[in-house]
Enzyme design. Structure first.
Site, PDB file in Angstrom:
ATOM      1  CG  ASP A  95      14.339   8.480  -4.044  1.00 24.44           C
ATOM      2  OD1 ASP A  95      14.073   8.809  -2.875  1.00 24.44           O
ATOM      3  OD2 ASP A  95      14.689   7.328  -4.350  1.00 24.44           O
ATOM      4  CG  HIS A  96      11.115   8.305  -1.012  1.00 26.77           C
ATOM      5  ND1 HIS A  96      12.081   7.697  -1.768  1.00 26.77           N
ATOM      6  CD2 HIS A  96      10.393   7.296  -0.442  1.00 26.77           C
ATOM      7  CE1 HIS A  96      11.954   6.378  -1.660  1.00 26.77           C
ATOM      8  NE2 HIS A  96      10.936   6.128  -0.879  1.00 26.77           N
ATOM      9  CG  ASP A 160      13.387   2.175  -0.324  1.00 26.64           C
ATOM     10  OD1 ASP A 160      12.698   3.215  -0.278  1.00 26.64           O
ATOM     11  OD2 ASP A 160      13.039   1.173  -0.988  1.00 26.64           O
ATOM     12  NE  ARG A 448       6.344  -3.075  -0.882  1.00 24.99           N
ATOM     13  CZ  ARG A 448       7.383  -2.723  -0.149  1.00 24.99           C
ATOM     14  NH1 ARG A 448       7.555  -1.464   0.184  1.00 24.99           N
ATOM     15  NH2 ARG A 448       8.258  -3.618   0.261  1.00 24.99           N
ATOM     16  CB  SER A 643       8.194   0.822   3.152  1.00 24.48           C
ATOM     17  OG  SER A 643       7.480   1.025   1.955  1.00 24.48           O
ATOM     18  NE  ARG A 645       6.872   3.661   4.959  1.00 26.54           N
ATOM     19  CZ  ARG A 645       5.838   3.729   4.130  1.00 26.54           C
ATOM     20  NH1 ARG A 645       4.627   3.890   4.589  1.00 26.54           N
ATOM     21  NH2 ARG A 645       6.025   3.656   2.828  1.00 26.54           N
TER      22      ARG A 645
END
Length: 756
Positions: A95-96, A160, A448, A643, A645
């Site tokens: 999806d990213h 995520d 965000r 995030s 990440r």
């Protein structure tokens, strides 16, 4: 669809006895959060009355979810673990990597072509190791999880930060780094500090223009971006039970913006309706059989002040629609106050674009309420003043809203439908003109709104609101438009007023979809070959990080002293850099390029102590690494906010940064640093931040006696020959210290499997 039904029934079968044992141990009633936590203690974890915010506890999550950007690094790590198959149900969601630019079909085709190497890698790894694979276009991870995998009383982790969305179906769902996901997929316990508990009592009922999004926008204004750090937020009360399941998901989703570990709601009829509507009747029946265990004990909600560390009450009858922003999701403004607040702050009030959808607000209910306003544009002779876009959360939602005529209605007002993907929410928006960096305002229903988050333009003022409020403001083209009181002038010059939005909680004819986009893994993946080209610019097999050398760290150079907000977007930008998420060396070229240098107020411009020249952060660090010199990064409050990440931790580790010293950390980022064998330290005295000078050489002392709760000493050697010795704290426990010594948690996993 219903997946892993047997696993869910197994969780429910064990739950009553585990909860009763915990209730007996604590000698008191339990909150919902506590019931789920105690039900998921790892078999090796003794049952105790754990101390909130202090005790590290091992858990056994039920499942793992990964989005394509973070899945690359998570799976590259898992490939080194030595297991033939994942130990718990796991999924990958593409999806990213889809850029929003033209419209859904074209954008998806371009992404599939440009990222074919990455998608093929993820599909083959998933096929080999027993992981469910959701293809590009299937939808956003959190919406797909809510529709197919989330279940009341379960525990899941996901790579995520908005994994917390599944709290809308009564789960404890927590965002983690890929190393944590790797542990759980490898069958190891997952460690979390026992959380504090924040109770939010919702009274009254939402009505009119007020939506579930306004609840979390209000909460963000109360708690700020770090007010929920280390805590689970548990919602309850008549206002909670009167809300839709997907509305609850919206609230939980944006709980990541207050730093909360997760948020959740007790099981109720809305969750049962949603499970049945999404083809999971069997799970609804199983949940009904244990429903007393899927909410808090009655006394907890009757006397919440006795059981929660903090209690907030919000009357939904009095709650007003909010817009939060710009540049931070906790700057909350009621719509009735926006005119005066915008004027006082000099915010541009002409709205250029309104964007609805995303993982936060893309449910059928969200879209149906927005379309009720879109219909009024035509019916009342209006014209939408701002550009307007829709990002469906899943192919199931997109297919259903197309069947029900919603997309035709949006098309009539000139709306653009993007692919079922993250798109503008994460910076994957190729917005025309953004490169000019002009001052402008957008409104969106995402979660965000950090600077440059949506379109890369630091002068885009982004405000967060509910889909219906965003739609109304897009129609008006004015940030200060209050649809509750204000009117509009239509094409005939007539004064008209928008009617309140209406919509259906669930589709009256049920959900429908031709191809949801799911690919099941091979029953036996032993013959599946995963190829990674050594010349690839997108993927790179990992080499283990070096173990600690067994000495104190001396002669470190100050790399950067970051000033103010330094989120994971500042440390490892998304947007165009997403293409390198599977190639550690290439993506490391974005390390800290968004952080503001304290000494010159510039980004990506720091002093190289070896040459005396100023240049980019990554290039400077690579020079230090080439000379065998370690470095240290200094930061401000809530460092690593945003995030999940782990690249924000792996990049400094890869390039030779040895420690991060800050005033305070965001939870996920601190854990990510520990997992990668980095030192994450905090000032014992926050004012010592001011003692750090640009040309400092730094020693970290006490590592040979590194122990839980024992501060370390940092020596700052200044160029004038003087020095300062400051005390720094850490939160490492015994296991985490072993991660540091081994050079990272993965090195221990690899060693253990090799010895097995």
């Amino acid at each position: 669809m219903a997946f892993d039904v047997d696993m869910i029934k197994k969780v429910y079968a064990a739950m009553p006895a585990r909860i009763e044992a915990a209730r007996k141990k604590l000698g008191r009633p339990l909150t919902l959060s506590e019931k789920i936590l105690f039900s998921h203690l790892h078999d090796d974890q003794p049952l105790e009355n754990f101390e909130r915010a202090k005790t590290y506890v091992n858990f056994a999550p039920d499942r793992v979810a990964m989005q394509d950007a973070t899945a690359q690094m998570a799976l590259l790590q898992f490939m080194q673990a030595g297991r033939p198959k994942v130990a718990v149900p796991s999924t990958v969601h593409c999806d990213h990597l889809i850029v929003a630019k033209t419209e859904a079909k074209q954008d998806l085709e371009k992404a599939v072509n440009e990222s074919k190497e990455v998608y093929d890698f993820l599909a083959s790894v998933s096929n080999k190791y027993g992981i469910g694979f959701w293809k590009p276009g299937a939808g956003i991870i959190h919406q797909v999880v809510l529709e197919n995998y989330a279940f009341p009383g379960g525990m899941m982790i996901g790579t995520d930060s908005h994994t917390v969305n599944a709290g809308g179906l009564g789960m404890i769902a927590i965002g983690v780094g890929g190393a944590d996901a790797c542990d759980v997929m490898a069958g190891l316990p997952w460690e979390l500090k026992w959380p504090k508990l924040i109770g939010i009592k919702l009274t009254g009922k939402l009505s009119g223009w007020t939506a579930p999004k306004d609840v979390i926008l209000k909460v963000a204004g109360i708690l700020t971006v770090k007010g929920g750090t280390g805590a689970i937020v548990e919602y309850f009360g008549e206002g909670a039970t009167s809300m839709s399941c997907t509305g609850k998901g919206t609230i939980c989703n944006m709980g990541a913006e207050i730093g909360a570990t997760t948020s959740t709601f007790g099981y109720d009829d809305s969750m049962s309706r949603y499970l049945k509507s999404t083809g999971r009747e069997e799970i609804a029946s199983a949940a009904d059989a244990v429903k007393e265990h899927l909410t808090a004990d009655a006394e907890v909600y009757a006397y919440p002040e006795k059981y929660f560390d903090q209690l907030i009450e919000i009357n939904l009858d009095e709650l007003e629609p909010h817009l939060n922003g710009p540049f931070t999701p906790d700057l909350a403004t009621p719509i009735s106050k926006m005119k005066e607040v915008a004027a006082a702050n000099g915010w541009p009030t002409k709205v250029e674009v309104g964007l609805i959808g995303s993982c936060t607000n893309s449910s059928y209910e969200d879209i149906s309420r927005s379309v009720s306003l879109a219909k009024q544009v035509v019916a009342k002779g209006l014209k939408t003043k701002a550009e307007f876009t829709i990002t469906p959360g899943s192919e199931q939602v997109r297919f259903t809203i197309e069947r029900d005529g919603f997309l035709d209605t949006f098309n009539k007002i000139g709306a653009k439908v993007f692919a079922n993907a993250c798109g503008p929410c994460i910076g994957m928006w190729d917005r025309v003109g953004a490169e000019k960096a002009e001052k402008n305002t957008i409104v969106h229903s995402f979660n965000r709104n950090f600077a440059k988050r949506a379109d890369g333009n630091p002068n885009t003022y982004a405000f967060v609101g509910s889909p219906e409020l965003v739609t109304a403001i897009a129609i008006a083209g004015d940030l200060t438009f209050n649809p509750i009181t204000d009117t509009l002038i239509n094409e005939k010059g007539e004064t008209v007023k928008l009617d309140e939005p209406t919509g259906d909680e669930l589709p009256l004819r049920g959900f429908a979809v031709d191809d949801p986009g799911f690919q099941a893994p091979a029953a036996d993946g032993s013959g599946v070959v995963v190829n990674v080209s050594p010349t690839s610019k997108r993927l790179q097999l990992l080499d283990p990080f070096a173990a600690w050398e067994g000495t104190d760290l001396k002669g470190l150079k100050l790399l950067i002293k970051a000033k103010g907000k330094c989120t994971t977007d500042h440390i490892s930008m998304a947007g165009p850099w997403l293409k390198f998420r599977g190639h550690l060396d290439n993506i490391s070229n974005n390390m800290l390029i968004g952080a503001v240098n304290f000494f010159n107020e510039k980004t990506d411009n720091i002093k190289n102590q070896l040459t005396g020249e100023y240049g980019p952060v990554p290039a400077t660090q690579r020079d230090y690494k080439a000379h065998g010199i370690g470095s240290i990064v200094v930061g401000d409050e809530n460092y690593g906010e945003g995030s999940s990440r782990e690249h924000a931790a792996m990049e400094p580790r890869h390039l030779g940064v040895r420690a991060i010293l800050v005033k305070s950390f965001a939870r996920i980022h601190e854990t990510n640093l520990k997992k990668q064998g980095m030192l994450g330290l905090t000032f014992a005295n926050k004012e010592d931040y001011d003692k750090i000078q640009e040309d400092d050489t730094i020693d970290i002392l006490g590592l040979t006696d590194f122990a839980p709760g024992k501060p370390l000493a940092v020596v700052l050697h200044h160029t004038d020959g003087t020095s300062d010795i400051i005390s720094v704290n850490h939160t490492y426990n015994e296991q985490q210290i072993e991660w540091f010594k081994a050079g990272g948690a993965l090195n221990i996993i690899r060693k253990n499997f090799a010895a097995a």
